[in-house]
Design a protein around this motif. Structure first.
Motif, PDB file in Angstrom:
ATOM      1  N   GLY A  54     -97.721 -56.392 -77.540  1.00  0.00           N
ATOM      2  CA  GLY A  54     -96.660 -56.779 -78.473  1.00  0.00           C
ATOM      3  C   GLY A  54     -96.901 -56.115 -79.804  1.00  0.00           C
ATOM      4  O   GLY A  54     -97.240 -54.943 -79.869  1.00  0.00           O
ATOM      5  N   GLY A  55     -96.713 -56.891 -80.866  1.00  0.00           N
ATOM      6  CA  GLY A  55     -97.214 -56.476 -82.168  1.00  0.00           C
ATOM      7  C   GLY A  55     -96.441 -55.407 -82.886  1.00  0.00           C
ATOM      8  O   GLY A  55     -96.947 -54.315 -83.109  1.00  0.00           O
ATOM      9  N   ASN A  56     -95.195 -55.719 -83.250  1.00  0.00           N
ATOM     10  CA  ASN A  56     -94.463 -54.789 -84.077  1.00  0.00           C
ATOM     11  C   ASN A  56     -94.636 -55.107 -85.562  1.00  0.00           C
ATOM     12  O   ASN A  56     -94.156 -54.369 -86.416  1.00  0.00           O
TER      13      ASN A  56
ATOM     14  N   SER B  23     -92.231 -45.482 -61.141  1.00  0.00           N
ATOM     15  CA  SER B  23     -92.429 -44.426 -62.136  1.00  0.00           C
ATOM     16  C   SER B  23     -93.307 -44.983 -63.253  1.00  0.00           C
ATOM     17  O   SER B  23     -93.457 -46.210 -63.406  1.00  0.00           O
ATOM     18  N   ALA B  24     -93.826 -44.068 -64.060  1.00  0.00           N
ATOM     19  CA  ALA B  24     -94.609 -44.506 -65.221  1.00  0.00           C
ATOM     20  C   ALA B  24     -93.735 -45.343 -66.146  1.00  0.00           C
ATOM     21  O   ALA B  24     -94.198 -46.327 -66.731  1.00  0.00           O
ATOM     22  N   ALA B  25     -92.461 -44.981 -66.270  1.00  0.00           N
ATOM     23  CA  ALA B  25     -91.550 -45.736 -67.147  1.00  0.00           C
ATOM     24  C   ALA B  25     -91.441 -47.191 -66.685  1.00  0.00           C
ATOM     25  O   ALA B  25     -91.481 -48.121 -67.508  1.00  0.00           O
ATOM     26  N   GLN B  26     -91.328 -47.403 -65.377  1.00  0.00           N
ATOM     27  CA  GLN B  26     -91.203 -48.780 -64.873  1.00  0.00           C
ATOM     28  C   GLN B  26     -92.457 -49.595 -65.159  1.00  0.00           C
ATOM     29  O   GLN B  26     -92.376 -50.745 -65.581  1.00  0.00           O
ATOM     30  N   ALA B  27     -93.596 -48.992 -64.930  1.00  0.00           N
ATOM     31  CA  ALA B  27     -94.851 -49.718 -65.170  1.00  0.00           C
ATOM     32  C   ALA B  27     -95.005 -50.064 -66.651  1.00  0.00           C
ATOM     33  O   ALA B  27     -95.402 -51.172 -67.022  1.00  0.00           O
ATOM     34  N   VAL B  28     -94.662 -49.119 -67.502  1.00  0.00           N
ATOM     35  CA  VAL B  28     -94.821 -49.335 -68.939  1.00  0.00           C
ATOM     36  C   VAL B  28     -93.817 -50.374 -69.431  1.00  0.00           C
ATOM     37  O   VAL B  28     -94.165 -51.288 -70.199  1.00  0.00           O
ATOM     38  N   ASP B  29     -92.573 -50.265 -68.992  1.00  0.00           N
ATOM     39  CA  ASP B  29     -91.543 -51.216 -69.445  1.00  0.00           C
ATOM     40  C   ASP B  29     -91.871 -52.644 -69.002  1.00  0.00           C
ATOM     41  O   ASP B  29     -91.610 -53.604 -69.729  1.00  0.00           O
ATOM     42  N   ALA B  30     -92.434 -52.777 -67.816  1.00  0.00           N
ATOM     43  CA  ALA B  30     -92.783 -54.115 -67.327  1.00  0.00           C
ATOM     44  C   ALA B  30     -93.931 -54.709 -68.143  1.00  0.00           C
ATOM     45  O   ALA B  30     -94.077 -55.927 -68.237  1.00  0.00           O
ATOM     46  N   TRP B  31     -94.720 -53.858 -68.712  1.00  0.00           N
ATOM     47  CA  TRP B  31     -95.916 -54.325 -69.428  1.00  0.00           C
ATOM     48  C   TRP B  31     -95.639 -54.619 -70.901  1.00  0.00           C
ATOM     49  O   TRP B  31     -96.195 -55.544 -71.484  1.00  0.00           O
ATOM     50  N   ARG B  32     -94.752 -53.862 -71.525  1.00  0.00           N
ATOM     51  CA  ARG B  32     -94.522 -54.020 -72.963  1.00  0.00           C
ATOM     52  C   ARG B  32     -93.814 -55.325 -73.254  1.00  0.00           C
ATOM     53  O   ARG B  32     -92.852 -55.692 -72.604  1.00  0.00           O
ATOM     54  N   ARG B  33     -94.308 -56.040 -74.261  1.00  0.00           N
ATOM     55  CA  ARG B  33     -93.710 -57.327 -74.599  1.00  0.00           C
ATOM     56  C   ARG B  33     -92.737 -57.228 -75.759  1.00  0.00           C
ATOM     57  O   ARG B  33     -91.856 -58.037 -75.909  1.00  0.00           O
ATOM     58  N   PRO B  35     -90.068 -54.819 -77.313  1.00  0.00           N
ATOM     59  CA  PRO B  35     -89.333 -53.562 -77.132  1.00  0.00           C
ATOM     60  C   PRO B  35     -89.137 -52.785 -78.428  1.00  0.00           C
ATOM     61  O   PRO B  35     -88.888 -51.578 -78.399  1.00  0.00           O
ATOM     62  N   ALA B  36     -89.247 -53.473 -79.575  1.00  0.00           N
ATOM     63  CA  ALA B  36     -89.018 -52.790 -80.858  1.00  0.00           C
ATOM     64  C   ALA B  36     -90.251 -52.030 -81.338  1.00  0.00           C
ATOM     65  O   ALA B  36     -90.150 -51.172 -82.205  1.00  0.00           O
ATOM     66  N   THR B  68     -99.997 -47.606 -79.683  1.00  0.00           N
ATOM     67  CA  THR B  68     -99.113 -47.957 -80.778  1.00  0.00           C
ATOM     68  C   THR B  68     -99.834 -47.724 -82.107  1.00  0.00           C
ATOM     69  O   THR B  68    -100.943 -47.191 -82.146  1.00  0.00           O
ATOM     70  N   LEU B  69     -99.169 -48.152 -83.159  1.00  0.00           N
ATOM     71  CA  LEU B  69     -99.685 -47.953 -84.507  1.00  0.00           C
ATOM     72  C   LEU B  69    -100.765 -48.977 -84.827  1.00  0.00           C
ATOM     73  O   LEU B  69    -100.613 -50.148 -84.534  1.00  0.00           O
ATOM     74  N   ARG B  70    -101.827 -48.510 -85.462  1.00  0.00           N
ATOM     75  CA  ARG B  70    -102.889 -49.429 -85.903  1.00  0.00           C
ATOM     76  C   ARG B  70    -103.319 -49.081 -87.321  1.00  0.00           C
ATOM     77  O   ARG B  70    -102.990 -48.019 -87.829  1.00  0.00           O
ATOM     78  N   GLN B  71    -104.111 -49.978 -87.879  1.00  0.00           N
ATOM     79  CA  GLN B  71    -104.677 -49.721 -89.207  1.00  0.00           C
ATOM     80  C   GLN B  71    -105.577 -48.482 -89.145  1.00  0.00           C
ATOM     81  O   GLN B  71    -106.282 -48.284 -88.153  1.00  0.00           O
TER      82      GLN B  71
END
Lengths: 258, 73
Positions: A54-56, B23-33, B35-36, B68-71
C-alpha cells in the motif's frame, strides 16, 4: 552585484534554492513536511525500494511539499543494478533525473569511481540527467562533469581546487555537512549548492535546523558573490584612530592633494 | 477457470501461487493494495515497464519485484 539575477539551474531547469534536501531519517512524516517548508529546498531526494503493497501517503506528502523529486540509486553496488534502479525510478516518478550512487565500500559508503563513470556514461546515453555522487578527485570529476557532488568539507583545499578547475560545471557538496557553518563554507568556496539530509533530520529540532541551513546557504552564497577579502598575514585595525592619518592605513591609496 | 495448473513465483520475496497462464500484470495487480501509489516492476532483475507487464507471461520460479517511492538522501 546583481543579487536578483542569481538563478540556479541544473540541465537547464531552474531550481528555487541552492539548498537541496534528502527525505530520510526524519522523526515523522509531519517533521519532514515542516523541514521542507522551513528549508524551501530546490529539490528533494528520494529512493526507490521494494513496496510493502500500500502506502501512497509518502508520495502524496512529497507532492504536496512541492519541490521536484530526484531519485537516488542508494545501495547499488554494480553498474547493472544502478542502471536498473534508475530505469525503475524514471518510470515511477516520471523524471529522467537521477542521483547516481554506486557504493564501493560498505563500511564507509565510499563510491566506486570506476563503476560510477561507466554507469554515468550509460545513463547519459539514455538521456538521463545524472548527478553523480563522487569524491573530490579532479580527474574523476572532470569525467563526470557537468554535474558532480563531493563528500563534505574534509578537504577544503581540494574542494577549492576543484571549483577553480571546473569553473563551468554545476558542483554540489553532498554528505559530511554537519552544521550550518559547513554549508556556508561550501557556498563561500563557490559551490553551486549543498545537499543535506541527516544534519537536519537528526537535529534535536529538525524544522528550526532546516531554517538555519537555509540561512547559512544564503549567507555563504551572498558572501561568495560579494567577493571575500583575501586572507592577510598581518592584522590591520578596522577602526581608524583619529590622530593617525588615513594614508597610513592605506599606503597604496594616493593622497588627495590640492 | 481454465485447467491450467498453478505455478509458484516469488513476489517481493514471498512465494505466491498463480495460474500457469498468468501475466506479470495480473500477479502485480492482485497484490497491490493502493492503486494510486506509483510503482515500477522488475522480473528476474530486469525492469519491465508497466505497458509491457500484460505481455510478460509468468514462468515457475519468476522473481517479481514491485518497487515504490521511499525515503532517501
Amino acid at each position: 552585484m546583481a543579487e536578483d539575477a542569481d538563478h540556479f539551474a541544473i540541465a537547464g531547469r531552474r531550481l528555487a534554492s541552492r539548498l537541496l534536501l534528502g527525505t530520510s531519517r526524519y522523526p515523522s512524516p509531519a517533521a519532514l513536511a515542516d523541514c521542507v517548508a522551513r528549508a524551501g529546498p530546490g529539490l528533494l531526494t528520494v529512493s526507490v525500494r521494494r513496496s510493502a503493497g500500500g502506502g501512497n501517503a509518502f508520495y502524496e506528502l512529497l507532492k504536496e511539499a512541492g519541490p521536484p523529486l530526484v531519485p537516488n540509486t542508494a545501495g547499488c553496488r554494480t553498474v547493472a543494478e544502478a542502471c536498473r534502479t534508475a530505469s525503475m525510478a524514471r518510470e515511477l516518478l516520471g523524471t529522467n533525473w537521477v542521483k547516481l550512487e554506486l557504493i564501493g565500500d560498505d563500511e564507509t559508503q565510499a563510491p566506486d569511481p570506476f563503476a560510477l563513470v561507466e554507469a554515468a556514461e550509460q545513463l547519459l546515453r539514455e538521456d538521463y540527467v545524472v548527478l553523480a555522487y563522487c569524491t573530490e578527485d579532479l580527474a574523476l570529476c572532470t569525467r563526470l562533469a557537468p554535474i558532480g557532488s563531493g563528500q563534505g568539507l574534509n578537504h577544503p583545499e581540494r574542494l577549492a581546487l576543484l571549483r577553480q578547475r571546473l569553473a563551468g560545471s554545476v558542483l554540489v557538496v553532498d554528505a559530511g555537512i554537519g552544521r550550518p557553518s559547513d554549508a556556508a563554507a561550501a557556498m563561500e568556496l563557490g559551490y553551486d549548492a549543498v545537499l543535506l539530509n541527516t544534519a537536519v533530520a537528526l537535529a534535536r529540532e529538525p524544522a528550526p535546523m532546516a531554517a538555519a541551513f537555509r540561512a547559512a546557504v544564503d549567507a555563504g552564497r551572498t558572501a561568495y558573490r560579494a567577493g571575500i577579502m583575501p586572507r592577510h598575514d598581518m592584522a590591520q585595525p578596522s577602526t581608524l584612530a583619529p590622530d593617525i592619518p588615513v594614508e597610513r592605513y592605506h599606503p597604496h591609496k594616493e593622497t588627495q592633494t590640492q | 477457470m481454465s485447467a491450467a495448473a498453478a505455478i509458484t513465483v516469488r513476489l517481493n520475496g514471498e512465494e505466491r501461487e498463480v495460474a500457469a497462464d498468468s501475466s506479470a500484470a495480473q500477479a502485480v495487480d492482485a497484490w497491490r493494495r493502493d492503486p494510486a501509489a506509483p510503482y515500477a516492476v522488475s522480473v528476474n532483475g530486469e525492469h519491465v515497464p508497466r505497458p509491457r507487464l500484460a505481455a510478460r507471461a509468468l514462468r515457475p520460479g519468476d522473481e517479481i519485484e514491485v518497487w515504490t517511492l521511499r525515503q532517501g538522501g
